[in-house]
Design an enzyme around this catalytic site. Sequence first.
Site, PDB file in Angstrom:
ATOM      1  N   SER A 171       0.848  -1.193   0.000  1.00 19.01           N
ATOM      2  CA  SER A 171       0.000   0.000   0.000  1.00 19.01           C
ATOM      3  C   SER A 171       0.881   1.239   0.000  1.00 19.01           C
ATOM      4  O   SER A 171       1.999   1.215   0.542  1.00 19.01           O
ATOM      5  CB  SER A 171      -0.903   0.016   1.236  1.00 19.01           C
ATOM      6  OG  SER A 171      -1.596   1.246   1.337  1.00 19.01           O
ATOM      7  N   TYR A 204      -2.344  -0.994  10.133  1.00  9.12           N
ATOM      8  CA  TYR A 204      -2.341  -1.238   8.692  1.00  9.12           C
ATOM      9  C   TYR A 204      -1.094  -0.645   8.050  1.00  9.12           C
ATOM     10  O   TYR A 204      -0.390  -1.318   7.282  1.00  9.12           O
ATOM     11  CB  TYR A 204      -3.597  -0.624   8.070  1.00  9.12           C
ATOM     12  CG  TYR A 204      -3.703  -0.819   6.576  1.00  9.12           C
ATOM     13  CD1 TYR A 204      -4.091  -2.043   6.041  1.00  9.12           C
ATOM     14  CD2 TYR A 204      -3.405   0.229   5.693  1.00  9.12           C
ATOM     15  CE1 TYR A 204      -4.192  -2.228   4.668  1.00  9.12           C
ATOM     16  CE2 TYR A 204      -3.504   0.058   4.318  1.00  9.12           C
ATOM     17  CZ  TYR A 204      -3.895  -1.182   3.816  1.00  9.12           C
ATOM     18  OH  TYR A 204      -3.989  -1.358   2.454  1.00  9.12           O
TER      19      TYR A 204
END
Length: 730
Positions: free
Chosen positions: A598, A611
């Site tokens: 990401s 995350y």
Amino acid sequence: MPYKPDDYRHVNYLWEDEVADQLSPVENLVYRSNKLGEDQRITNTGGGNTSAKIMEADPLTGESVEVLWVKGSGGDLRTSTKENFSSLYEDKLKALDDVYQNYEDKGYKSAGEDRMVGMFKHCNFCLNPRASSIDTPLHSMIDEKHVDHLHPNAVISIASCKDQERLTELVWGGKLLYVPWMRPGWEAAKECENIYAANPEAWGILLGQHGHTNWSSESKSCYETSLWVIETAARFIEEHDKGEVTFGGQKYQSLADDKRTQLLRDFLPVARGLVSSKVKFIGTVQTDEATLRFVNSVDAPRLAELGTSCPDHFLRTKIKPLYVDFDPQNDSYEQLVENFKAGLEKYRADYAAYYEQCSNADSPAMRDPSPTVVLIPGVGMIAWGKNKSESRVTAEFYNCAIEVMRGAEAVSEYTALPAQEAFDIEYWALEEAKLQRMPPEKTLARDVVVVIGAGDGIGKATAMRVAKEGAHVVCADIGLEKAEQTAKELTDIYGQGIGVSGSGISACGPAIAAQVDITNRQSVQDMFTQVILAYGGIDKVIVTAGVFIAEGDDFDRNDKIFEKSFDVNVKGGYVVGSEAQTIWQKQNLPGAMVLTTSVNAAVSKKGSLAYDTSKSAANHLVRELAVTLSPLVNVNGLAPATVVQGSSMFPRDRVISSLSKYDLPFDESESTEALRDKLASFYAQRTLTKQPITPDDQAEAAYLLVSGQLSKTTGQVISVDGGLHEAFLR
């Protein structure tokens, strides 16, 4: 006389008058073809021809003319429609014989005989574009309205015996005439025409080493005659069945299912790597009782060495299989590998000698000398092909060859085609031309691509993208139903493929579904076992699975969120990569791996500590795996940003929360997709390109990373974020 419908034991009587009688003559021919093709004991996939001579109105003159409708080249009786049939003016076909007889270079296996195939298109009725079969003149020259030419195992068994001519008279009582082996073409058709004309009471012809042709004035009676020919041969073989001493009796015992599975899991990638020295192959495993009875038998080495008989068979199975010397009860796995390597080396040398002995100055270059069929006592058969459909057909054809040998050895002694005759089929100029006309293979046509997270979002889009390039796709997901849905969609698009062989999951098509929990090593191992049994190995692995869980004020809960995030987003990629590594090493074929990380890994922000930090660790995992798996496997990362549309990471509640966070107007009554579009449009305005990021955008990048176009790129992370300058490399 043909049997009554209920009397057949070895074929299925499928004709229904109430259906057939409602059809036009051409539709009736298609119906007959489909019914014959439905029963695999009647003809193999893609094999056989059916025809009907039908009166049609000439589109130019309006006059009634006789038209030969015959199954065209490359069609399959079971699945054929009208579009698979050639249509030719019968009078023009007959007139071609004058053309042929005036050739100076005419004769059996001559250039003139081969040239006749190109003449068929000059006889096409109504500009029918379907390419005509090499058997077209056979159907034309037999002066009957309906003709079937088939390759049933039971009939080929008789046709492959050393005393096949004597047996033809004995088995069919004079109703079938006999023509020794001739390569299909004009001369073979003329020989059949002559023997048919001299014996008007006969029902058909046995073609040595090949199959049979029969005829009738009515479509239904032609169908029934075909069944009678096959049933009669099968009953004769049944009367002479050798029972427990079939193939000389059993020399070896089959491995237990669990032991065979473990052996195949270890061996298939090794075998795939070794046979793929020139081009990659996809495998199909056959472990049914009939196959095991043959590979375990005393006579299997002798019969395997003789090779196959019917030309339809060895165009895919090659002239013979590789029989591996292996004692399943006493030899180790390591011994199997060594024996396979030695057998493979000898097979390739034998094939080169066969080519050298039989070729001439005009022969095409020698093709890949690797075997397409491997027989292993106690284990079964492994068939190889350029794709899954091809390998299933190869397995099917050798299944047929086994049945042919069983029948021939029951009633007499099996004989194969002489090497020169086999070569003249395998390297026939017409077959070579057919190969050259085939479209180029797609980028991933010979690859097995495992997409983890294929149930939705980026993973599903990636599965669709690589399938478009010809890949065999493993749709893996923690949610099996979602994975199955993706696999079904792919199969619906690209088809199951032809061929009816393969045991268990190896009977699959171009896509399978698998359930996997990437945080559990045993689950990952089980998934890869299914992949290996289905296709023989792996080539590319793309991991799109991940979790996003926002933290709150509850530290105990946050601790669990950190554990879950690192388990899935980091450890999961490591587990998959390390398990895939063992397969890649056995194959010794170049591979590629993509981990989805990401842009959050490079951007510090509030509210997603678990995350973001796990994705940062995943970025470094990409680099570590690139070092670990080099030089055989390239490992790269794909870093998306704000992929809202179709993403499981953006459920409705998270979308609403984000819209509220950014003070974006919305109505609770709006659909989830409408709300996602609003959020995606907002995120797009934060990028340099001002465009929403979609799963398809990520799939395109994932495909690029495994396509071979970036074969010298490894250890890199590619951002697909629309241009977030905060995530620029620094």
